[in-house]
Design a protein around this motif. Structure first.
Motif, PDB file in Angstrom:
ATOM      1  N   TYR A 113       0.822   5.198   1.523  1.00 22.11           N
ATOM      2  CA  TYR A 113       0.159   6.049   2.506  1.00 22.11           C
ATOM      3  C   TYR A 113       0.880   7.385   2.605  1.00 22.11           C
ATOM      4  O   TYR A 113       2.110   7.449   2.531  1.00 22.11           O
ATOM      5  CB  TYR A 113       0.136   5.364   3.870  1.00 22.11           C
ATOM      6  CG  TYR A 113      -0.638   4.067   3.873  1.00 22.11           C
ATOM      7  CD1 TYR A 113      -1.981   4.036   4.236  1.00 22.11           C
ATOM      8  CD2 TYR A 113      -0.034   2.873   3.490  1.00 22.11           C
ATOM      9  CE1 TYR A 113      -2.698   2.850   4.240  1.00 22.11           C
ATOM     10  CE2 TYR A 113      -0.745   1.680   3.483  1.00 22.11           C
ATOM     11  CZ  TYR A 113      -2.081   1.676   3.858  1.00 22.11           C
ATOM     12  OH  TYR A 113      -2.782   0.500   3.842  1.00 22.11           O
ATOM     13  N   SER A 162      -1.954  13.641  -8.717  1.00 22.78           N
ATOM     14  CA  SER A 162      -2.381  12.247  -8.729  1.00 22.78           C
ATOM     15  C   SER A 162      -1.198  11.337  -9.024  1.00 22.78           C
ATOM     16  O   SER A 162      -0.163  11.776  -9.543  1.00 22.78           O
ATOM     17  CB  SER A 162      -3.473  12.037  -9.787  1.00 22.78           C
ATOM     18  OG  SER A 162      -2.970  12.330 -11.089  1.00 22.78           O
ATOM     19  N   GLN A 174      -3.173   8.769   5.096  1.00 19.85           N
ATOM     20  CA  GLN A 174      -4.197   8.667   4.067  1.00 19.85           C
ATOM     21  C   GLN A 174      -3.751   7.681   3.000  1.00 19.85           C
ATOM     22  O   GLN A 174      -2.628   7.755   2.500  1.00 19.85           O
ATOM     23  CB  GLN A 174      -4.464  10.037   3.433  1.00 19.85           C
ATOM     24  CG  GLN A 174      -4.853  11.116   4.422  1.00 19.85           C
ATOM     25  CD  GLN A 174      -6.130  10.789   5.172  1.00 19.85           C
ATOM     26  OE1 GLN A 174      -7.104  10.320   4.573  1.00 19.85           O
ATOM     27  NE2 GLN A 174      -6.138  11.030   6.475  1.00 19.85           N
ATOM     28  N   GLY A 175      -4.623   6.746   2.642  1.00 22.85           N
ATOM     29  CA  GLY A 175      -4.301   5.767   1.619  1.00 22.85           C
ATOM     30  C   GLY A 175      -4.883   4.420   1.964  1.00 22.85           C
ATOM     31  O   GLY A 175      -5.623   4.269   2.935  1.00 22.85           O
ATOM     32  N   GLY A 176      -4.539   3.424   1.138  1.00 24.62           N
ATOM     33  CA  GLY A 176      -5.056   2.082   1.369  1.00 24.62           C
ATOM     34  C   GLY A 176      -4.226   1.052   0.646  1.00 24.62           C
ATOM     35  O   GLY A 176      -3.321   1.372  -0.129  1.00 24.62           O
ATOM     36  N   PHE A 210      -4.862  -1.107  -1.819  1.00 21.35           N
ATOM     37  CA  PHE A 210      -4.905  -1.148  -3.279  1.00 21.35           C
ATOM     38  C   PHE A 210      -5.387   0.176  -3.872  1.00 21.35           C
ATOM     39  O   PHE A 210      -5.886   0.203  -4.994  1.00 21.35           O
ATOM     40  CB  PHE A 210      -5.812  -2.294  -3.747  1.00 21.35           C
ATOM     41  CG  PHE A 210      -5.348  -3.648  -3.286  1.00 21.35           C
ATOM     42  CD1 PHE A 210      -4.099  -4.124  -3.637  1.00 21.35           C
ATOM     43  CD2 PHE A 210      -6.170  -4.438  -2.502  1.00 21.35           C
ATOM     44  CE1 PHE A 210      -3.662  -5.372  -3.216  1.00 21.35           C
ATOM     45  CE2 PHE A 210      -5.747  -5.690  -2.068  1.00 21.35           C
ATOM     46  CZ  PHE A 210      -4.496  -6.160  -2.431  1.00 21.35           C
ATOM     47  N   ASP A 211      -5.258   1.262  -3.154  1.00 25.42           N
ATOM     48  CA  ASP A 211      -5.740   2.555  -3.653  1.00 25.42           C
ATOM     49  C   ASP A 211      -4.993   3.000  -4.897  1.00 25.42           C
ATOM     50  O   ASP A 211      -5.570   3.637  -5.785  1.00 25.42           O
ATOM     51  CB  ASP A 211      -5.599   3.631  -2.571  1.00 25.42           C
ATOM     52  CG  ASP A 211      -6.682   3.522  -1.515  1.00 25.42           C
ATOM     53  OD1 ASP A 211      -7.460   2.544  -1.569  1.00 25.42           O
ATOM     54  OD2 ASP A 211      -6.753   4.404  -0.644  1.00 25.42           O
ATOM     55  N   VAL A 212      -3.684   2.726  -4.978  1.00 23.48           N
ATOM     56  CA  VAL A 212      -2.859   3.214  -6.078  1.00 23.48           C
ATOM     57  C   VAL A 212      -2.376   2.084  -6.971  1.00 23.48           C
ATOM     58  O   VAL A 212      -2.357   2.207  -8.183  1.00 23.48           O
ATOM     59  CB  VAL A 212      -1.649   4.011  -5.542  1.00 23.48           C
ATOM     60  CG1 VAL A 212      -0.763   4.487  -6.681  1.00 23.48           C
ATOM     61  CG2 VAL A 212      -2.131   5.194  -4.704  1.00 23.48           C
ATOM     62  N   THR A 213      -1.984   0.963  -6.388  1.00 24.75           N
ATOM     63  CA  THR A 213      -1.473  -0.168  -7.156  1.00 24.75           C
ATOM     64  C   THR A 213      -1.773  -1.468  -6.425  1.00 24.75           C
ATOM     65  O   THR A 213      -1.939  -1.493  -5.202  1.00 24.75           O
ATOM     66  CB  THR A 213       0.050  -0.046  -7.374  1.00 24.75           C
ATOM     67  OG1 THR A 213       0.527  -1.199  -8.097  1.00 24.75           O
ATOM     68  CG2 THR A 213       0.788   0.054  -6.045  1.00 24.75           C
ATOM     69  N   GLN A 214      -1.852  -2.554  -7.196  1.00 24.65           N
ATOM     70  CA  GLN A 214      -2.062  -3.869  -6.586  1.00 24.65           C
ATOM     71  C   GLN A 214      -0.753  -4.558  -6.260  1.00 24.65           C
ATOM     72  O   GLN A 214      -0.733  -5.650  -5.689  1.00 24.65           O
ATOM     73  CB  GLN A 214      -2.861  -4.757  -7.545  1.00 24.65           C
ATOM     74  CG  GLN A 214      -2.158  -5.022  -8.864  1.00 24.65           C
ATOM     75  CD  GLN A 214      -2.965  -5.902  -9.783  1.00 24.65           C
ATOM     76  OE1 GLN A 214      -3.479  -6.946  -9.377  1.00 24.65           O
ATOM     77  NE2 GLN A 214      -3.082  -5.492 -11.036  1.00 24.65           N
ATOM     78  N   GLY A 233       0.831  -1.199   0.000  1.00 22.30           N
ATOM     79  CA  GLY A 233       0.000   0.000   0.000  1.00 22.30           C
ATOM     80  C   GLY A 233       0.863   1.245   0.000  1.00 22.30           C
ATOM     81  O   GLY A 233       2.073   1.198   0.244  1.00 22.30           O
TER      82      GLY A 233
END
Length: 202
Positions: free
Chosen positions: A97, A146, A108-110, A112-116, A95
């Motif tokens: 963040y 972004s 802030q983040g997660g 798989f928010d940006v990449t797997q 992840g």
């Protein structure tokens, strides 16, 4: 300087001194930068052991002491850290963040928010010019608004594990308008130059 087995050390110009970390995890990365507003150095390190545990720690180094800072809502290992003091702080691994201030209670983040894909390294030169690289040839760029994946454009199979900055004079191109430096990514022991799409025909 960071290393395995929970070790951190600082060189003061004449001798190395051990930094007390208080962690049971291996140090994965360390980064420091001077805050232009206060003139003080800020140093962060990340610790974990992703092959054996989901545990992780984000450490703030002050003097010869490293103290864990809140890492909510992270629940997976992190491998690397980069920041611009007082502007943007990033920790990545399983992840990506971010936070604007260390005083913020949450990252802030997660997952798989940006990449797997698992990320291994992050570095930048400005708040709008940050690169993160990871497994399966993942290359992410932050332009200030972004994140964008350049994985398909780079076209490198396998995993990108670490990044090293080298002087521009050793290469024909620079990336992301970096005036004096460019990046070489080390994939499976082989160094690859990364250039932005718009520079390919330059």
């Amino acid at each position: 300087m960071g290393g395995d087995n929970r070790q951190l050390a600082h060189y003061d110009g004449s001798a190395w001194k051990k930094i007390a970390t208080g962690t049971t995890l291996s140090i994965q990365d360390i980064f420091g930068a001077k805050n232009p507003q206060t003139g003080a150095w800020e140093v962060l390190a990340v610790a974990g052991d992703q092959l054996h545990s989901l545990a992780r720690e984000v450490l703030r180094v002050e003097g010869l002491t490293a103290t864990a800072i809140p890492d909510r809502p992270l629940d997976r290992p992190v491998n690397t850290v980069w920041f611009l003091p007082g502007e943007r702080y990033c920790v990545v691994g399983a992840g990506l963040y971010q936070k604007a201030s260390l005083a913020d209670s949450l990252w802030q983040g997660g997952l798989f928010d940006v990449t797997q894909f698992l990320l291994e390294h992050i570095r930048g030169t400005a708040a709008n010019d940050v690169y993160a690289v990871g497994h399966f040839g993942e290359v992410l760029h932050w332009n200030g608004k972004s994140w964008r994946s350049d994985q398909n454009e780079v076209g490198i199979p396998g995993g990108i594990h670490r990044g090293d900055e080298i002087p521009k004079r050793h290469s024909k191109k620079s990336i992301a308008s970096i005036p004096d430096m460019h990046y070489i990514w080390c994939i499976s022991g082989i160094k690859y130059e990364l250039a932005p799409i718009q520079d390919q025909d330059a």
